[in-house]
Design an enzyme around this catalytic site. Structure first.
Site, PDB file in Angstrom:
ATOM      1  N   ASN A 110       7.391  42.432 -77.680  1.00  0.00           N
ATOM      2  CA  ASN A 110       7.156  41.152 -77.008  1.00  0.00           C
ATOM      3  C   ASN A 110       7.898  40.088 -77.816  1.00  0.00           C
ATOM      4  O   ASN A 110       7.416  39.647 -78.863  1.00  0.00           O
ATOM      5  CB  ASN A 110       5.644  40.887 -76.963  1.00  0.00           C
ATOM      6  CG  ASN A 110       5.301  39.610 -76.220  1.00  0.00           C
ATOM      7  OD1 ASN A 110       6.189  38.850 -75.822  1.00  0.00           O
ATOM      8  ND2 ASN A 110       4.017  39.362 -76.044  1.00  0.00           N
ATOM      9  N   GLU A 116      -2.789  44.799 -72.866  1.00  0.00           N
ATOM     10  CA  GLU A 116      -1.486  44.674 -72.205  1.00  0.00           C
ATOM     11  C   GLU A 116      -0.456  45.632 -72.802  1.00  0.00           C
ATOM     12  O   GLU A 116       0.376  46.182 -72.088  1.00  0.00           O
ATOM     13  CB  GLU A 116      -1.006  43.216 -72.276  1.00  0.00           C
ATOM     14  CG  GLU A 116      -1.874  42.324 -71.396  1.00  0.00           C
ATOM     15  CD  GLU A 116      -1.699  40.834 -71.654  1.00  0.00           C
ATOM     16  OE1 GLU A 116      -0.896  40.224 -70.964  1.00  0.00           O
ATOM     17  OE2 GLU A 116      -2.383  40.294 -72.549  1.00  0.00           O
ATOM     18  N   HIS A 145       0.207  36.897 -66.163  1.00  0.00           N
ATOM     19  CA  HIS A 145      -0.827  37.817 -66.690  1.00  0.00           C
ATOM     20  C   HIS A 145      -0.958  39.077 -65.830  1.00  0.00           C
ATOM     21  O   HIS A 145      -2.010  39.731 -65.840  1.00  0.00           O
ATOM     22  CB  HIS A 145      -2.228  37.153 -66.732  1.00  0.00           C
ATOM     23  CG  HIS A 145      -2.371  36.044 -67.706  1.00  0.00           C
ATOM     24  ND1 HIS A 145      -3.107  34.904 -67.427  1.00  0.00           N
ATOM     25  CD2 HIS A 145      -1.899  35.885 -68.968  1.00  0.00           C
ATOM     26  CE1 HIS A 145      -3.080  34.092 -68.468  1.00  0.00           C
ATOM     27  NE2 HIS A 145      -2.351  34.663 -69.411  1.00  0.00           N
ATOM     28  N   GLY A 179      -8.462  33.232 -71.569  1.00  0.00           N
ATOM     29  CA  GLY A 179      -8.103  33.204 -72.990  1.00  0.00           C
ATOM     30  C   GLY A 179      -7.654  31.801 -73.328  1.00  0.00           C
ATOM     31  O   GLY A 179      -8.204  30.818 -72.813  1.00  0.00           O
ATOM     32  N   ARG A 235       8.095  43.432 -72.880  1.00  0.00           N
ATOM     33  CA  ARG A 235       7.413  42.473 -72.024  1.00  0.00           C
ATOM     34  C   ARG A 235       8.426  41.412 -71.612  1.00  0.00           C
ATOM     35  O   ARG A 235       9.109  40.828 -72.465  1.00  0.00           O
ATOM     36  CB  ARG A 235       6.272  41.808 -72.790  1.00  0.00           C
ATOM     37  CG  ARG A 235       5.592  40.785 -71.935  1.00  0.00           C
ATOM     38  CD  ARG A 235       4.677  39.910 -72.737  1.00  0.00           C
ATOM     39  NE  ARG A 235       4.094  38.912 -71.849  1.00  0.00           N
ATOM     40  CZ  ARG A 235       3.816  37.679 -72.224  1.00  0.00           C
ATOM     41  NH1 ARG A 235       4.051  37.275 -73.456  1.00  0.00           N
ATOM     42  NH2 ARG A 235       3.301  36.837 -71.365  1.00  0.00           N
ATOM     43  N   ARG A 249      -3.746  23.316 -71.394  1.00  0.00           N
ATOM     44  CA  ARG A 249      -3.102  23.010 -70.104  1.00  0.00           C
ATOM     45  C   ARG A 249      -4.105  22.387 -69.140  1.00  0.00           C
ATOM     46  O   ARG A 249      -5.267  22.789 -69.091  1.00  0.00           O
ATOM     47  CB  ARG A 249      -2.539  24.284 -69.469  1.00  0.00           C
ATOM     48  CG  ARG A 249      -1.386  24.903 -70.220  1.00  0.00           C
ATOM     49  CD  ARG A 249      -0.737  25.984 -69.367  1.00  0.00           C
ATOM     50  NE  ARG A 249       0.234  26.759 -70.111  1.00  0.00           N
ATOM     51  CZ  ARG A 249       0.119  28.060 -70.360  1.00  0.00           C
ATOM     52  NH1 ARG A 249      -0.915  28.747 -69.905  1.00  0.00           N
ATOM     53  NH2 ARG A 249       1.050  28.691 -71.043  1.00  0.00           N
TER      54      ARG A 249
HETATM   55  P1  ADP Z   1      -4.081  34.134 -75.658  1.00  0.00           P
HETATM   56  O1  ADP Z   1      -3.717  35.618 -75.614  1.00  0.00           O
HETATM   57  O2  ADP Z   1      -3.921  33.428 -74.338  1.00  0.00           O
HETATM   58  O3  ADP Z   1      -3.520  33.381 -76.814  1.00  0.00           O
HETATM   59  P2  ADP Z   1      -6.741  35.131 -76.199  1.00  0.00           P
HETATM   60  O4  ADP Z   1      -6.994  36.007 -75.043  1.00  0.00           O
HETATM   61  O5  ADP Z   1      -6.527  35.741 -77.540  1.00  0.00           O
HETATM   62  O6  ADP Z   1      -5.627  34.068 -75.872  1.00  0.00           O
HETATM   63  O7  ADP Z   1      -7.981  34.141 -76.307  1.00  0.00           O
HETATM   64  C1  ADP Z   1      -8.026  33.180 -77.319  1.00  0.00           C
HETATM   65  C2  ADP Z   1      -9.242  32.331 -77.123  1.00  0.00           C
HETATM   66  O8  ADP Z   1     -10.408  33.162 -77.044  1.00  0.00           O
HETATM   67  C3  ADP Z   1      -9.485  31.458 -78.320  1.00  0.00           C
HETATM   68  O9  ADP Z   1      -8.844  30.241 -78.148  1.00  0.00           O
HETATM   69  C4  ADP Z   1     -10.968  31.286 -78.322  1.00  0.00           C
HETATM   70  O10 ADP Z   1     -11.245  30.085 -77.666  1.00  0.00           O
HETATM   71  C5  ADP Z   1     -11.523  32.424 -77.502  1.00  0.00           C
HETATM   72  N1  ADP Z   1     -12.423  33.281 -78.282  1.00  0.00           N
HETATM   73  C6  ADP Z   1     -12.102  34.290 -79.113  1.00  0.00           C
HETATM   74  N2  ADP Z   1     -13.219  34.811 -79.671  1.00  0.00           N
HETATM   75  C7  ADP Z   1     -14.262  34.118 -79.174  1.00  0.00           C
HETATM   76  C8  ADP Z   1     -15.680  34.151 -79.362  1.00  0.00           C
HETATM   77  N3  ADP Z   1     -16.232  35.018 -80.185  1.00  0.00           N
HETATM   78  N4  ADP Z   1     -16.425  33.266 -78.682  1.00  0.00           N
HETATM   79  C9  ADP Z   1     -15.862  32.372 -77.853  1.00  0.00           C
HETATM   80  N5  ADP Z   1     -14.548  32.283 -77.637  1.00  0.00           N
HETATM   81  C10 ADP Z   1     -13.757  33.127 -78.290  1.00  0.00           C
END
Ligand code: ADP
Length: 402
Positions: free
Chosen positions: A7, A385, A181, A211, A91, A242
């Site tokens: 990626n 993924e 996604h 996420g 990816r 966003r």
């Molecule tokens: P991306 O891949 O879009 O960067 P992720 O799927 O890794 O994002 O999600 C990241 C987000 O998940 C973090 O910004 C956080 O807000 C949330 N997150 C991760 N662990 C927890 C948790 N234990 N409780 C609440 N939110 C969480």
């Protein structure tokens, strides 16, 4: 089959070496600061130890070389020869209307990915650089596959993907909803069918990838039927930073009153809005929870807005599909944040949706969290993924060999 999943970003490159027979991650890591100096963080499965290596990475090719070197390293590595890597899965963010599935990379495919650059000017160029770098380092005999974020959504009916602007902008510029996604929505839908013990072709599913970036997908009998991200990932839900969808007239109003260009307003909508913009605290849901516990009203407002948006989209997709068999929560927030899941599904008993508060306490674990008698199953399914990319790569390479 051993598949290297790549990626590539503008100055970073994530990798995983997966053994598809055992669904096993053999090694994974991240190259950062490519073009600046170069830092590689690597974990192999021989030991759980994490290595951080500073090695010059002037280009993505040098980064790929560093990845291969560490995979071959007698102490930190997991393979003894590059020939053990059977294929590479890349990816790629945007496949436009060219790709409705992953595909074996040829010069024609590279040209089509280049043609999609205007649609994803920040993402497709580094993805292409990653492909070229792998070809350079690994030679022409290792099959490579492109797996697109957009491909899964190419099954949407036209009425679902068009924006109601003059039709000529669709024909001239291909302005339409693409959705993103796709790899994650596809993966969790397949897992859901397995969990439910029913064929995907019989199911109406709503997958919520929540996420830092978030999107929801209506999956009707295995096919993407609608999705919340649009022409770009800015559409749909409010996210970490966003804004999600909004009245487009706000863009001109802000540009005029804040003396900004349209591009500057879009940057604000991408980077300074969403949970961060509303709460003024953070884009991270864990920080929002801490602030909410301390009585921060704007953090509460941000999360209420997020939950409401998820609920509204789920409701509209149930209406579009004429029902739903299961709702799936995935990604950082969907897998971990029980209050999001609870608030989204609250007051939906009349639709057959009811979460069991005890089961909802678990996090990051694949499970059915709905109450026993609920007609609609609510599932938590950790996304993967990289595994989906590796499986697609294996499928296409095997098909090619036939
Ligand atoms: P991306 O891949 O879009 O960067 P992720 O799927 O890794 O994002 O999600 C990241 C987000 O998940 C973090 O910004 C956080 O807000 C949330 N997150 C991760 N662990 C927890 C948790 N234990 N409780 C609440 N939110 C969480």
């Amino acid at each position: 089959m051993k598949v290297l999943v790549i990626n590539a970003g503008s100055s970073s490159l994530k990798y995983q070496l997966l053994d598809t027979a055992a669904n096993n991650v053999m090694a994974k890591g991240l190259c950062e600061r490519i073009g600046i100096d170069g830092v590689l963080t690597h974990t192999g499965n021989k030991s759980e130890e994490k290595y951080t290596i500073h090695t010059p990475m002037g280009t993505h090719s040098e980064a790929i070389k560093a990845v291969i070197d560490i995979l071959l390293d007698p102490e930190k590595g997991v393979i003894s020869s590059m020939s053990e890597i059977d294929a590479v899965g890349h990816r790629v963010v945007h496949g436009g209307e060219f790709f409705s599935d992953s595909c074996i990379i040829t010069e024609k495919v590279i040209k089509a990915i280049e043609d999609c650059v205007p649609l994803a000017p920040l993402h497709n160029p580094p993805n292409l650089i990653g492909i070229r770098a792998c070809q350079e380092v690994m030679g022409p005999n290792v099959p490579m596959v492109a797996v697109f974020d957009t491909a899964f959504h190419q099954t949407m009916p036209q009425a679902h993907y068009m924006y109601a602007i003059p039709y000529e902008y669709y024909t001239k510029y291909k302005i339409r909803r693409y959705g993103f996604h796709g790899t994650s929505h596809k993966y969790v839908s397949q897992q859901a069918a397995e969990m439910l013990g029913r064929p995907l072709e019989d199911l109406k599913l709503i997958t919520c990838h929540l996420g830092n970036g978030s999107s929801i997908c209506a999956i009707n009998r295995g096919k993407s039927y609608d999705t919340s991200m649009g022409f770009t990932p800015l559409d749909g839900l409010p996210m970490g930073t966003r804004a999600g969808n909004l009245d487009p007239a706000i863009i001109e109003f802000l540009a005029e009153n804040e003396k900004l260009s349209a591009a500057q307003v879009i940057t604000i909508l991408n980077k300074k809005s969403g949970m961060l913009g509303i709460s003024g605290v953070s884009s991270d849901f864990r920080d929002l929870d801490t602030a909410i516990n301390e009585g921060n009203a704007r953090a509460t407002l941000a999360k209420d807005m997020f939950n409401l948006s998820v609920k509204k989209i789920i409701g509209s997709y149930i209406a579009e599909m004429g029902g739903v068999d299961a709702i799936i929560f995935t990604a950082g927030v969907g897998e971990n944040d029980r209050s999001v899941r609870w608030d989204v599904c609250e007051h939906m008993e009349y639709l057959g949706i009811k979460i069991d508060p005890e089961k909802n306490k678990y996090r990051g674990k694949q499970m059915d969290i709905s109450i026993d008698y609920a007609r609609v199953r609510v599932l938590v399914i950790p996304t993967n993924e990289e595994l989906m990319i590796a499986k697609d790569t294996e499928r296409l390479v095997k098909e090619m060999a036939k």
